[in-house]
Design an enzyme around this catalytic site. Structure first.
Site, short mmCIF file in Angstrom:
data_model
loop_
_atom_site.label_atom_id
_atom_site.label_comp_id
_atom_site.label_asym_id
_atom_site.label_seq_id
_atom_site.Cartn_x
_atom_site.Cartn_y
_atom_site.Cartn_z
N ASN A 9 0.87 -1.19 0.00
CA ASN A 9 0.00 0.00 0.00
C ASN A 9 0.90 1.23 0.00
OD1 ASN A 9 -1.78 2.07 0.59
ND2 ASN A 9 -2.29 1.34 2.65
N TRP A 10 0.95 1.89 -1.15
CA TRP A 10 1.85 3.06 -1.26
C TRP A 10 1.27 4.30 -0.58
CZ3 TRP A 10 4.72 3.48 -6.66
CH2 TRP A 10 5.62 2.40 -6.78
N LYS A 11 -0.01 4.24 -0.21
CA LYS A 11 -0.68 5.39 0.43
C LYS A 11 -0.50 6.64 -0.46
CE LYS A 11 -0.04 3.14 4.82
NZ LYS A 11 0.11 3.22 6.27
N HIS A 93 -9.35 1.04 5.31
CA HIS A 93 -8.06 1.23 5.99
C HIS A 93 -8.26 2.18 7.17
CE1 HIS A 93 -3.97 2.47 6.78
NE2 HIS A 93 -3.57 1.40 6.15
N GLU A 95 -6.62 4.58 8.22
CA GLU A 95 -6.41 6.00 7.90
C GLU A 95 -7.65 6.61 7.25
OE1 GLU A 95 -2.72 5.43 5.79
OE2 GLU A 95 -1.76 4.88 7.68
N GLU A 163 -4.98 -5.00 10.89
CA GLU A 163 -3.96 -3.97 11.05
C GLU A 163 -4.21 -3.17 12.33
OE1 GLU A 163 -2.12 -2.81 7.06
OE2 GLU A 163 -3.96 -1.67 7.24
N GLY A 169 2.88 2.19 10.75
CA GLY A 169 3.86 3.26 10.58
C GLY A 169 4.60 3.63 11.85
N SER A 209 3.78 -2.20 10.27
CA SER A 209 5.22 -2.25 10.51
C SER A 209 5.86 -3.59 10.13
CB SER A 209 5.55 -1.88 11.96
OG SER A 209 5.17 -0.54 12.22
N GLY A 230 2.95 -1.14 4.19
CA GLY A 230 2.99 0.27 3.80
C GLY A 230 4.40 0.68 3.43
N GLY A 231 5.09 1.30 4.38
CA GLY A 231 6.41 1.89 4.14
C GLY A 231 7.39 0.98 3.42
P1 PGA Z 1 3.16 0.26 7.51
O1 PGA Z 1 1.65 0.44 6.99
O2 PGA Z 1 3.66 -1.04 6.91
O3 PGA Z 1 3.89 1.45 7.00
O4 PGA Z 1 3.10 0.18 9.01
C1 PGA Z 1 0.78 -0.67 6.87
C2 PGA Z 1 -0.54 -0.25 6.34
O5 PGA Z 1 -1.05 0.83 6.73
O6 PGA Z 1 -1.14 -0.95 5.52
#
Ligand code: PGA
Length: 249
Positions: A9-11, A93, A95, A163, A169, A209, A230-231
């Site tokens: 997930n590049w967000k 998600h 977020e 999650e 993050g 993470s 994500g990251g």
């Molecule tokens: P992260 O994000 O790997 O940067 O913690 C995961 C996600 O939000 O899907």
């Protein structure tokens, strides 16, 4: 057997210059056993689709609207994402639940819209730190699962991502026992609601993470069928060892 899934997930990260990472990933992982999915910003989907055609990497979107068209300035419909090259869409998600006030009922409506366009929905669930600390994790997850997933979920049209909000993050990861507890609970809840055949076909991802250094132990955990990353999905050099750990699990 459930095929393992490594989803990135590049967000809100990435412009055209970052497509080199997608190209590098497709090249590096051409023989991966796991399914590989990258969800870039929607602005990159069409170009990403050209780059990854005939490769092991498939593409997803990060959200869709519940309606197919209409007066919804700034939103994107499932049919548009599908046309741009998405096979999948991340829904609910944390977020989006936090930044856009998305309730589980909204997530369920979006999931129905995604299915109508033959998009696979990755439905995200997770507790906050306060909920974890006051012992209500399974109750929160159970409620989110029940309300976010419409009737008609199958192993093909739906993936669940657990999650924890406090792990996204932050570099903090639940203990393996905590991950196993939630994933075993999810499998059991899905079995009760949809029956064993559907529940056993549905992939359950862990997200929050996930890094090259912790991926192998997470993938060895009960009922973990992959990760939503994500990251560490932004660079092929970080995502590739995660995919390799998944292949080896
Ligand atoms: P992260 O994000 O790997 O940067 O913690 C995961 C996600 O939000 O899907």
């Amino acid at each position: 057997m459930r095929q393992k899934l490594a989803a990135g997930n590049w967000k809100m990260n990435g412009t055209g210059a970052d497509l080199v990472e997608l190209k590098a990933l497709a090249k590096a992982q051409s023989t991966a056993k796991s399914e590989i999915l990258i969800c870039p910003p929607a602005t990159l989907l069409s170009r990403a689709a050209e780059l990854t055609r005939d490769s092991a990497v498939s593409l997803g979107a990060q959200d869709c609207h519940a309606a197919n068209s209409g007066a919804h300035t700034g939103d994107l419909a499932a049919v548009m994402l599908k046309e741009a090259g998405a096979s999948t869409v991340i829904l609910g998600h944390s977020e989006r639940r936090a930044d856009h006030g998305e309730t589980s009922a909204i997530v369920a409506a979006k999931t129905t819209a995604a299915w109508a366009e033959q998009l696979t929905a990755i439905v995200c669930l997770g507790e906050t730190l306060a909920e974890r600390e006051d012992g209500s994790t399974l109750k929160v997850i159970g409620n989110q699962l029940a309300a976010s997933l419409p009737k008609g979920a199958t192993g093909e049209n739906t993936v669940i991502a657990y999650e924890p909000v406090w792990a996204i993050g932050t570099g903090k990861v639940p203990s393996l026992a905590q991950i196993a507890e939630v994933h075993d609970f999810l499998r059991a809840e899905l079995t009760t609601r949809f029956g064993a055949e559907v529940a056993n076909a549905m992939r359950l991802l862990y997200g929050g993470s996930v890094k090259p250094g912790n991926a192998a132990e997470i993938f060895a955990t009960s009922n973990v069928d992959g990760a939503l990353v994500g990251g560490a999905s932004l660079k092929s050099a970080d995502f590739s060892p995660i995919i390799q750990a998944l292949d080896a699990s």
